[in-house]
Structure formats: structure tokens, C-alpha cells
Scaffold this motif. Structure first.
Motif, mmCIF file in Angstrom:
data_model
loop_
_atom_site.group_PDB
_atom_site.id
_atom_site.type_symbol
_atom_site.label_atom_id
_atom_site.label_comp_id
_atom_site.label_asym_id
_atom_site.label_seq_id
_atom_site.Cartn_x
_atom_site.Cartn_y
_atom_site.Cartn_z
ATOM 1 N N SER A 47 0.906 -1.119 0.133
ATOM 2 C CA SER A 47 0.169 0.011 -0.532
ATOM 3 C C SER A 47 1.113 1.365 -0.075
ATOM 4 N N ASN A 48 2.389 1.087 -0.006
ATOM 5 C CA ASN A 48 3.082 2.250 -0.391
ATOM 6 C C ASN A 48 4.445 2.038 -1.456
ATOM 7 N N LYS A 49 4.420 3.190 -2.003
ATOM 8 C CA LYS A 49 5.349 2.975 -3.098
ATOM 9 C C LYS A 49 6.316 3.918 -2.365
ATOM 10 N N VAL A 50 7.236 3.225 -2.436
ATOM 11 C CA VAL A 50 9.015 3.717 -2.475
ATOM 12 C C VAL A 50 9.960 4.011 -3.551
ATOM 13 N N ASP A 51 11.145 4.380 -3.269
ATOM 14 C CA ASP A 51 12.105 4.484 -4.553
ATOM 15 C C ASP A 51 13.001 3.079 -4.125
ATOM 16 N N LEU A 52 13.767 2.791 -3.046
ATOM 17 C CA LEU A 52 14.754 1.951 -2.781
ATOM 18 C C LEU A 52 14.617 1.828 -1.186
ATOM 19 N N LEU A 53 15.377 0.597 -0.826
ATOM 20 C CA LEU A 53 15.424 -0.685 -0.222
ATOM 21 C C LEU A 53 17.147 -0.975 0.553
ATOM 22 N N PHE A 54 16.892 -0.332 1.302
ATOM 23 C CA PHE A 54 18.270 -0.233 2.380
ATOM 24 C C PHE A 54 17.712 -2.190 3.375
ATOM 25 N N LEU A 55 18.465 -2.863 2.493
ATOM 26 C CA LEU A 55 18.148 -4.309 2.280
ATOM 27 C C LEU A 55 19.147 -4.915 3.656
ATOM 28 N N ASP A 56 18.605 -5.977 4.557
ATOM 29 C CA ASP A 56 19.486 -6.493 5.027
ATOM 30 C C ASP A 56 19.273 -8.126 4.608
ATOM 31 N N ILE A 57 20.476 -8.897 4.065
ATOM 32 C CA ILE A 57 20.199 -10.305 3.326
ATOM 33 C C ILE A 57 20.441 -11.414 4.263
ATOM 34 N N GLU A 58 20.891 -11.674 5.662
ATOM 35 C CA GLU A 58 20.227 -12.442 6.793
ATOM 36 C C GLU A 58 19.336 -12.739 8.036
#
Length: 224
Positions: A47-58
Motif C-alpha cells: 500500500s506504499n510506494k518507495v524508491d529505495l530499500l536498504f535491505l539486510d540479507i540474513e
């Protein structure tokens, strides 16, 4: 200045706090959410649009790589991890960068710096403005023969002047162009009004012959 809407997902509280602090220091980043796992991000993106994810892997339950691979219309992603072993996998899903913990602000800033330089496209019914050499350049839609994707850049081939190179994704561009512009290959979008000739597997636009991919052929109306 474009504001890049971003979210953070990391199961480590200190990592979430650190990246949140870094995003607050960068004027073109707008933090929209902080989450402890990928499932929470998945729900947020419904329900929300974002441009960028800062994403951990594990992360527990759903790791960052699996999440990205399963998400069809994913935003841009910068992976954050303590492990080098995932670097190849990260760039196979076209991650912008791969940050190893502990992350300095200098390294974080380097990762996001190109975002602020990425071209924005502004358009009206007969022309567009694209970013070229740090200025907005007016390009008439009727002047465009075709556009070629070259990695993170697009090259506009024009009738009236030399080609123009700008940093932009093909997906972003296509969403802004009128229906007369059709994608015929993962690397080419053509102006159908500029077609000079065609064969079964290729089309001549201006003086150049371009390959038509099978997956895009159905979208190209050539009268046969």
C-alpha cells in the motif's frame, strides 16, 4: 531536488538505528519506514510506494535476497550485510551497492550519491526534458528515432542532432512516453512513426536496423 523515498529492513536494532541516522543526514533521502524483517517490508509495499530499500540479507523467516527475487516490481535496493559471500548474488539482482557492516557514513554516502544524479524525465504532449551534462535539455518527441538502454544509461538517437546520453532506466522512461513509442527489445524502444522498413525479426528505424525480440513482437503492429 528529487526526494528518494526509502525504507530500512534489518533484524539488528543497532544497524536500523545507524542507517536511520545516516538517511537523516542526506537531504535527498526521505525515510518512510524502519522494519525488523522482510515480511514487514512486503506488507508495507502493498500500500506504499518507495524508491529505495536498504535491505539486510540474513534475516529470520525471509532473507533479503529471496525477498527481492520474489518481488516483481521491486524498488532499487542497497544490500547491507556482515558477509561478503552474497556479493555476486546481490549484483545479479541489480543491486545498486553492497555495504559490509560496520558501515561508515562516508561509505554510505558513496552508495547513495549516484541516486541524486539520476535523470528525471519531465514531459508534455509534444516534448520531454531530460538531464544531460547537468542541465535539463528539451527534446521533441517527434525528433526521437529510438532509445537504446546501456546499463544504467539511455542513449537517445535523434534526427536533428547527435545522440544524447542520460542516466535513467528504460522502465522509468517507458512509463512516461506516449503509445507511439514501443519496446521491441530489452535494449530498444522505438518511435513507430520513424519506421522505414521491416523484416520478420528486425525493423529499420532511420538508417539503423534493430532486432525485434520474440517477447515484444506482439506489441509491435506492422500490419502482418
Amino acid at each position: 531536488m528529487k526526494k528518494w523515498k526509502c525504507v530500512i529492513a534489518d533484524d539488528e536494532p543497532l544497524a536500523r538505528e545507524l542507517i536511520s541516522d545516516y538517511t537523516d543526514k542526506v537531504p535527498f533521502l526521505e525515510l518512510k519506514g524502519v522494519f525488523k524483517d522482510a515480511w514487514e517490508v512486503r506488507e508495507f509495499l502493498k500500500s506504499n510506494k518507495v524508491d529505495l530499500l536498504f535491505l539486510d540479507i540474513e534475516m529470520p523467516g525471509l532473507d533479503g535476497l529471496t525477498f527481492i527475487k520474489s518481488y516483481p516490481t521491486r524498488p532499487k535496493v542497497i544490500f547491507i550485510t556482515a558477509y561478503r559471500k552474497y556479493a555476486v548474488d546481490a549484483f545479479e539482482v541489480k543491486a545498486i551497492d553492497y555495504l559490509l557492516k560496520p558501515i561508515s557514513f562516508e561509505r554510505f554516502l558513496k552508495a547513495v550519491s549516484d541516486l541524486d544524479n539520476e535523470a528525471e524525465i519531465k514531459h508534455t504532449k509534444d516534448h520531454i526534458f531530460i538531464t544531460h551534462e547537468r542541465q535539463q535539455v528539451k527534446v521533441m518527441l517527434s525528433d526521437i528515432k529510438y532509445i537504446e538502454a546501456r546499463g544504467d544509461y539511455l542513449k537517445f538517437y535523434l534526427e536533428s542532432q547527435k545522440p544524447i546520453l542520460t542516466k535513467m532506466t528504460l522502465k522509468t522512461l517507458i512509463e512516461e512516453l506516449p503509445e507511439s513509442f514501443i519496446q521491441i527489445h530489452r535494449s530498444f524502444v522505438i518511435n513507430q512513426d520513424k519506421i522505414m522498413a521491416y523484416q520478420k525479426e528486425k525493423v529499420k528505424v532511420g538508417e539503423d536496423w534493430l532486432t525485434i525480440s520474440r517477447s515484444f513482437k506482439k506489441d509491435l503492429n506492422l500490419g502482418d
